[in-house]
Design a protein around this motif. Structure first.
Motif, PDB file in Angstrom:
ATOM      1  N   THR A 209      13.219 102.833  33.448  1.00  0.00           N
ATOM      2  CA  THR A 209      12.070 102.794  32.549  1.00  0.00           C
ATOM      3  C   THR A 209      12.520 102.210  31.323  1.00  0.00           C
ATOM      4  O   THR A 209      13.740 102.300  30.646  1.00  0.00           O
ATOM      5  N   GLN A 210      11.549 101.710  30.741  1.00  0.00           N
ATOM      6  CA  GLN A 210      11.579 101.238  29.906  1.00  0.00           C
ATOM      7  C   GLN A 210      11.888 102.181  28.365  1.00  0.00           C
ATOM      8  O   GLN A 210      11.945 101.749  26.912  1.00  0.00           O
ATOM      9  N   GLY A 211      11.658 103.406  28.095  1.00  0.00           N
ATOM     10  CA  GLY A 211      11.701 104.053  27.501  1.00  0.00           C
ATOM     11  C   GLY A 211      12.111 105.820  28.094  1.00  0.00           C
ATOM     12  O   GLY A 211      11.655 106.378  28.337  1.00  0.00           O
ATOM     13  N   SER A 347      -2.026  97.585  32.271  1.00  0.00           N
ATOM     14  CA  SER A 347      -1.318  97.790  31.292  1.00  0.00           C
ATOM     15  C   SER A 347      -0.754  96.167  30.562  1.00  0.00           C
ATOM     16  O   SER A 347      -1.409  95.619  30.936  1.00  0.00           O
ATOM     17  N   TYR A 348       0.407  97.269  29.674  1.00  0.00           N
ATOM     18  CA  TYR A 348       0.927  96.066  29.261  1.00  0.00           C
ATOM     19  C   TYR A 348       1.725  95.487  29.948  1.00  0.00           C
ATOM     20  O   TYR A 348       2.968  95.570  31.278  1.00  0.00           O
ATOM     21  N   MET A 349       1.869  94.265  29.900  1.00  0.00           N
ATOM     22  CA  MET A 349       2.711  93.358  31.304  1.00  0.00           C
ATOM     23  C   MET A 349       3.141  92.487  29.497  1.00  0.00           C
ATOM     24  O   MET A 349       1.928  91.645  28.958  1.00  0.00           O
ATOM     25  N   ARG A 350       3.979  91.175  29.703  1.00  0.00           N
ATOM     26  CA  ARG A 350       4.942  90.889  28.919  1.00  0.00           C
ATOM     27  C   ARG A 350       3.316  89.847  27.813  1.00  0.00           C
ATOM     28  O   ARG A 350       3.138  89.231  28.080  1.00  0.00           O
ATOM     29  N   ALA A 351       3.565  90.277  26.560  1.00  0.00           N
ATOM     30  CA  ALA A 351       3.093  89.979  25.577  1.00  0.00           C
ATOM     31  C   ALA A 351       1.576  90.544  25.980  1.00  0.00           C
ATOM     32  O   ALA A 351       0.348  89.663  25.773  1.00  0.00           O
ATOM     33  N   PRO A 352       1.071  91.363  26.176  1.00  0.00           N
ATOM     34  CA  PRO A 352      -0.177  92.045  26.527  1.00  0.00           C
ATOM     35  C   PRO A 352      -0.932  91.629  25.178  1.00  0.00           C
ATOM     36  O   PRO A 352      -0.726  91.609  24.313  1.00  0.00           O
TER      37      PRO A 352
HETATM   38 MO1  MOS Z   1       6.378  94.997  26.591  1.00  0.00          MO
HETATM   39  S1  MOS Z   1       4.702  94.257  27.554  1.00  0.00           S
HETATM   40  O1  MOS Z   1       4.841  95.585  25.225  1.00  0.00           O
HETATM   41  O2  MOS Z   1       6.817  95.979  27.692  1.00  0.00           O
END
Ligand code: MOS
Length: 740
Positions: A209-211, A347-352
């Protein structure tokens, strides 16, 4: 240790990773674990008519098969939280509705992974299908305006001046539609979760997870637990890129399966299952019109973007955001609209937003420059925004002019002929293109603690994550510099909710948010130790002023006399405590009200296009960035290059193909979902401007995880145009589009 920040320190986690000792989510050794495999839907819209699980249940090793007919009821799974990243509604086997292909519809729990895989094959499903809604272009009339656009809560539309009047004033104008395709994140490490119920109301999760804290909050709310009853552990990640920001269905299903099987459960998402249930970058349709006077001054700019969202949730691919603030256009209008489709939640994908949006805008800028017969860099400088034209605020700092100039110089841009198709090398048509990069500078409240132990080691803790980006390393540098020790003496821990609370690693905010907290905690500890010494009659430093004491290399000593001092160990031993600790919270202040905060950059690309076959290779690329204080030259360079390489992917290779009749992903594997390999990458360089920003946060770092991909695809698309004279307005630019 002055100047430790910025040094190209090797990765703290490098050795454990290359020797295989770094333990990733699925690899944690959990006694008595059972293995879960998801069953996913083969239709994209409709209902489950029947599920026959008898054969699966009788198969070797199978312990339990969960479907909507026997699942634990978790009403919170449907809730969408408004916090960032959103807890998207998840599909947790609560009913028989199918919204998208590859939606989880069952879980098989077995003694081994192989048994679970085999069991999952035996689940018989019949459906009552409906035709899926997948197409954007034919349903534009159904598009609706959302309340907000993007992760920063920007409004869905913006207006200033009078675009119609501005267009009338223009000597030259353009009006085109730019398209970007569906893309699906594919980090090297697919998502994986281990769930362990330590008591009926106590859960430990090992998760990719990123969080860790947002994961904890979402899981706790779905299962009706107080957050402190859930512990999330995530010491190493094999990439995330936004896909591991939200909490998706499989995390809830792992915990549900563990509860129902009364065993710890390991659940890994397979590579084909990565397509659909874990977010994607939505296809976009960006209608961009621009007008300019003959001297190049933009008179009007309009950007109307439409993207997909799911049938059950909302996410806006906010591609119009850069068009609001990047150039000094007096008459400006942008909008975002959404079409509901039978896809998993985008959803969010690098520099959404910015990744897609800088493609459309920066390709349009190139077209406008050609219409004016102006050099593309000169055209951008002509419309340089000295302050934020949308928010009417000064920039906290902006080095974009230097980025254009330094990048152009490094690339050799001045030798570029303006005319397309004017450079050739044998059979290769050669073109040079450029584009602007931009990404907002964000931060969120973050905590950290710093502790000096009696053995002289310096421990720093923050719950945060390292996606492979270098968090372990930069936090070590920030702590060591703020405290005044060598980096080798720092023990930095992350990836656990028992550590101080930190935000999700998304929006390129970890360095700014948690870096600031680590800086403040380390400084606070330093002050605390100095105060302890000068107030203690037994210390040789007793009675000195705080500013007269130096803390360096494990000692405190008098500025005027380095021999007068004591070691950390002596100080702590005398205190009778096992350690001395300081905590800090770093949170955004009023800076956002006063300044507009972004990182900027300029990218330059050389494309070589085979004149007969249309094959395209990016032979050279230079990115120059102004992103505040660079904390580690080595990991920063990797971040920039990774973004730029993803930009090459976006420009030339990458798209998730969908069969619109069936709503299924056609290329859900890494053989057919193309990303660049080493052989696809030519000479690529990332450089940066030394940028000092006193406003953004205490350490002056702007965040660099995402800006590298912005502008990259446009620079390449513009180079392909310069090489061939052919303008392709839908990504990726594959050879067939160049040849036709
Ligand atoms: Mo980045 S797409 O905000 O993990």
């Amino acid at each position: 240790m002055d100047d430790l920040i910025g040094q190209p320190l090797d990765r703290i986690d490098g050795r454990v990773k290359v020797t295989g000792r770094a333990v990733y989510a699925y690899e944690h050794d959990v006694p008595n674990a059972a293995y879960a495999v998801m069953v996913v839907s083969s239709i994209a819209n409709g209902r489950i008519a029947s599920m026959d699980t008898r054969a699966a249940e009788q198969a070797q090793g199978v312990l339990l098969v969960i479907t909507h007919q026997n699942s634990l009821k978790v009403p919170g799974a449907q809730n969408q939280s408004k916090t960032s990243p959103p807890g998207h509604a998840v599909q947790a086997l609560q009913d028989d509705v199918v919204y998208y292909a590859n939606q989880p519809i069952g879980v098989v729990v077995a003694e081994t992974f192989a048994d679970a895989i085999a069991g999952a094959q035996l689940v018989q499903v019949t459906y009552a299908p409906q035709p899926p809604q997948m197409d954007l272009e034919s349903r534009l009339a159904d598009a609706y305006a959302p309340d907000k656009a993007g992760g920063g809560g920007d409004p869905a539309a913006s207006h200033r001046g009078d675009v119609q009047a501005g267009m009338a004033e223009a000597k030259k104008s353009i009006d085109y539609v730019y398209r970007t395709p569906f893309e699906v994140h594919n980090p090297m490490e697919p998502h994986a979760t281990i769930a362990v119920w330590n008591a009926p109301d106590r859960l430990t999760i090992y998760d990719a997870t990123q969080g860790v804290f947002s994961d904890r909050g979402r899981v706790a709310s779905v299962f009706g637990l107080p957050p402190e009853n859930v512990r999330v552990i995530s010491p190493y990640l094999g990439g995330g890129f936004g896909s591991k920001g939200p909490v998706w269905s499989h995390v809830i299903l792992a915990a549900m399966a563990a509860k129902q099987a009364k065993r710890p459960v390991k659940l890994a998402v397979t590579r084909p299952q990565m397509f659909g249930m874990l977010g994607c970058r939505s296809e976009t349709r960006q209608a961009i019109a621009m007008g300019a006077k003959s001297d190049g001054a933009i008179t009007a700019l309009r950007d109307d973007t439409v993207s997909h969202t799911s049938m059950f949730g909302e996410f806006v691919e906010a591609a119009s955001l850069p068009a609001r603030m990047l150039y000094q256009s007096p008459n400006n209008s942008t909008s975002q609209r959404l079409v509901r489709s039978n896809i998993g939640q985008p959803s969010y994908m690098r520099a959404p937003g910015e990744a897609s949006g800088t493609y459309g805008l920066e390709a349009a800028m190139d077209e406008m420059a050609y219409a004016l017969k102006m050099d593309p860099v000169e055209f951008r400088l002509k419309n340089y925004a000295e302050t934020d034209p949308e928010e009417n605020k000064p920039w906290s700092s902006k080095s974009l002019r230097e980025c254009y100039l330094q990048g152009a110089k490094h690339f050799g841009w001045s030798k570029r002929p303006l005319e397309p198709r004017s450079m050739q090398d044998g059979n290769a048509l050669i073109g040079w293109g450029m584009a602007t990069s931009v990404y907002p500078t964000r931060r969120s409240v973050s905590n950290a603690s710093a502790r000096l132990n009696v053995d002289g080691t310096f421990s720093v803790d923050a719950g945060t994550q390292d996606l492979g980006t270098g968090t372990y390393t930069i936090m070590t540098q920030v702590a060591a510099e703020a405290f005044g020790v060598d980096a080798k003496q720092v023990r930095f821990r992350l990836g656990d909710t028992i550590l101080p609370q930190t935000p999700v690693s998304g929006g390129s905010q970890t360095a700014a948010s948690t870096g600031s907290a680590v800086h403040l905690a380390s400084q606070a500890l330093r002050e605390k130790l100095i105060q302890m010494a000068i107030r203690d009659a037994r210390s040789p430093l007793s009675g000195l002023g705080a500013q007269d004491v130096i803390l360096n290399k494990g000692r405190l000593y008098a500025r005027s006399n380095p021999a007068r001092g004591e070691t950390f160990r002596e100080l702590i031993l005398r205190s009778g405590q096992p350690h001395v600790e300081a905590k800090a919270e770093a949170k955004p202040g009023a800076e956002k009200d006063h300044y507009s905060m972004y990182a900027f950059g300029a990218q330059f690309a050389e494309a070589r296009v085979d004149a007969d076959l249309g094959q395209i290779k990016v032979s050279r690329m230079v990115g120059c960035f102004g992103a505040g204080r660079i904390l580690n030259a080595k990991t920063a360079r990797s971040q920039f290059l990774g973004g730029m390489i993803w930009g090459i992917s976006m420009a030339l290779y990458e798209y998730a193909a969908v069969d619109k009749r069936l709503g299924r992903w056609v290329n859900n594997n890494l053989a057919e979902y193309h990303v660049p390999v080493n052989a696809d990458i030519g000479k690529i360089e990332a450089i940066w401007v030394d940028e000092k920003d006193d406003h953004v946060n205490p350490i002056g770092a702007k965040g660099i995880g995402e800006i590298g991909i912005t502008g990259a695809a446009a620079a390449i698309a513009n180079a392909v145009f310069h090489a061939t004279g052919k303008r392709v307005r839908d990504l990726p630019i594959t050879l067939d589009k160049v040849m036709l």
